[in-house]
Design a protein around this motif. Structure first.
Motif, short mmCIF file in Angstrom:
data_model
loop_
_atom_site.label_atom_id
_atom_site.label_comp_id
_atom_site.label_asym_id
_atom_site.label_seq_id
_atom_site.Cartn_x
_atom_site.Cartn_y
_atom_site.Cartn_z
N GLY A 207 0.82 -1.21 0.00
CA GLY A 207 0.00 0.00 0.00
C GLY A 207 0.85 1.25 0.00
O GLY A 207 1.77 1.38 -0.81
N GLY A 208 0.54 2.18 0.93
CA GLY A 208 1.24 3.46 0.99
C GLY A 208 2.03 3.64 2.26
O GLY A 208 2.00 2.80 3.17
N GLU A 209 2.73 4.77 2.33
CA GLU A 209 3.69 5.00 3.42
C GLU A 209 3.10 5.72 4.63
O GLU A 209 3.79 5.90 5.63
N ARG B 204 -0.21 6.85 -1.47
CA ARG B 204 -1.03 5.69 -1.83
C ARG B 204 -1.76 5.16 -0.61
O ARG B 204 -1.41 5.46 0.52
N ARG B 205 -2.75 4.31 -0.88
CA ARG B 205 -3.51 3.63 0.16
C ARG B 205 -3.67 2.16 -0.25
O ARG B 205 -3.26 1.75 -1.33
N LEU B 206 -4.32 1.40 0.61
CA LEU B 206 -4.72 0.04 0.24
C LEU B 206 -5.88 0.14 -0.74
O LEU B 206 -6.88 0.81 -0.47
N GLY B 207 -5.76 -0.57 -1.87
CA GLY B 207 -6.78 -0.45 -2.91
C GLY B 207 -7.63 -1.68 -3.13
O GLY B 207 -8.77 -1.58 -3.59
N ALA B 208 -7.11 -2.87 -2.81
CA ALA B 208 -7.87 -4.09 -3.09
C ALA B 208 -7.34 -5.26 -2.28
O ALA B 208 -6.15 -5.33 -1.95
N GLY C 250 0.26 -3.73 9.33
CA GLY C 250 0.33 -2.65 8.35
C GLY C 250 0.27 -1.30 9.02
O GLY C 250 0.88 -1.09 10.07
N ALA C 251 -0.51 -0.38 8.42
CA ALA C 251 -0.66 0.97 8.98
C ALA C 251 -2.02 1.52 8.56
O ALA C 251 -2.55 1.18 7.50
N SER C 252 -2.57 2.37 9.42
CA SER C 252 -3.89 2.94 9.14
C SER C 252 -4.05 4.27 9.86
O SER C 252 -3.32 4.59 10.80
N ASP D 145 -3.93 2.38 5.17
CA ASP D 145 -2.82 2.82 4.31
C ASP D 145 -2.10 1.64 3.66
O ASP D 145 -1.80 1.68 2.47
N ARG D 146 -1.79 0.63 4.43
CA ARG D 146 -1.13 -0.56 3.88
C ARG D 146 -1.51 -1.77 4.72
O ARG D 146 -1.92 -1.63 5.88
N LEU D 147 -1.35 -2.96 4.14
CA LEU D 147 -1.84 -4.17 4.80
C LEU D 147 -0.98 -5.37 4.43
O LEU D 147 -0.53 -5.52 3.29
#
Length: 224
Positions: A22-24, A102-106, A144-146, A151-153
């Motif tokens: 995902g993203g940072e 970026r983020r988590l997209g799918a 991940g992060a949120s 944000d990422r997974l």
């Protein structure tokens, strides 16, 4: 190309991968329950066009964790007993127009029961997909992060078990007591009274014989 962020507190000794896709941005989280015997039982996600906003997981040990926000369209998937993941994809979004983050997209997954589940935003990067190693197919948690969004997974996929070692195995002795009884004559005497009638006096008792049969095995380790 995938956008990956290694998470140092996720051990690759137990899990196939420690990369979150995902993203940072966001605040880091780790929710792994293998020490309590918990594995993934249910997963639910909330999405908008831009990204996946929220994700919640429930484990077999009764614990659960929500990251992000319950906002947008929702979809859930529940695992049956013995159901394992056979394919997994975690995709990043395209960079945001204003801040380029970026983020988590799918999230896409398939199982050994020929079932599939996916949650897709409308802002996926063409080459932003990531397919971590599945290992045993058993998921022990997420990391991940949120923040307001996910944000990422990453998924904590347990490594495949290639060897089992049983330590200090002891098989309790099996004991069977067989008790046999036999009648034994202790004393026997014949008496004649004054009328010439013969009388027999007999003293008897019972003798017990106990037979013990034992079998068992004990070993310090067995490799299979």
């Amino acid at each position: 190309m995938p956008h990956l962020f290694p998470q140092s507190d996720v051990s690759t000794e137990y899990f196939t991968d420690n990369n979150a896709s995902g993203g940072e941005g966001g605040d880091s989280f780790t929710f792994i329950t293998h020490e309590k015997g918990g594995v993934l039982k249910k997963i639910q996600a909330w999405k908008v066009d831009a990204c996946i906003r929220g994700l919640e997981v429930w484990m077999t040990d009764g614990s659960s964790r929500l990251v992000g926000t319950r906002s947008g369209l929702s979809s859930a998937f529940s695992f049956e007993n013995g159901e394992r993941i056979t394919r997994l994809n975690i995709d990043a979004t395209n960079p945001h127009a204003s801040n380029k983050t970026r983020r988590l997209g799918a999230i896409r997954l398939q199982t050994n029961r020929n079932k599939a589940w996916e949650v897709l935003s409308a802002n996926l990067q063409d080459d932003g997909g990531y397919s971590p190693e599945i290992g045993s197919g058993v998921c022990c948690g997420i990391f991940g992060a949120s923040g307001a969004d996910v944000d990422r997974l990453g998924f904590a996929m347990l490594q495949e078990n290639k060897r089992s070692l049983l330590m200090n195995v002891h098989h309790h002795n099996l004991t069977k007591d067989c008790v046999a009884t036999t009648k034994e004559i202790v004393a026997h005497q014949v008496l004649n009274d004054s009328a010439g009638v013969q009388h027999t006096l007999e003293l008897s008792g019972t003798k017990f014989t106990t037979i013990n049969t034992e079998c068992g095995c004990s070993t310090s380790s067995i490799k299979v």
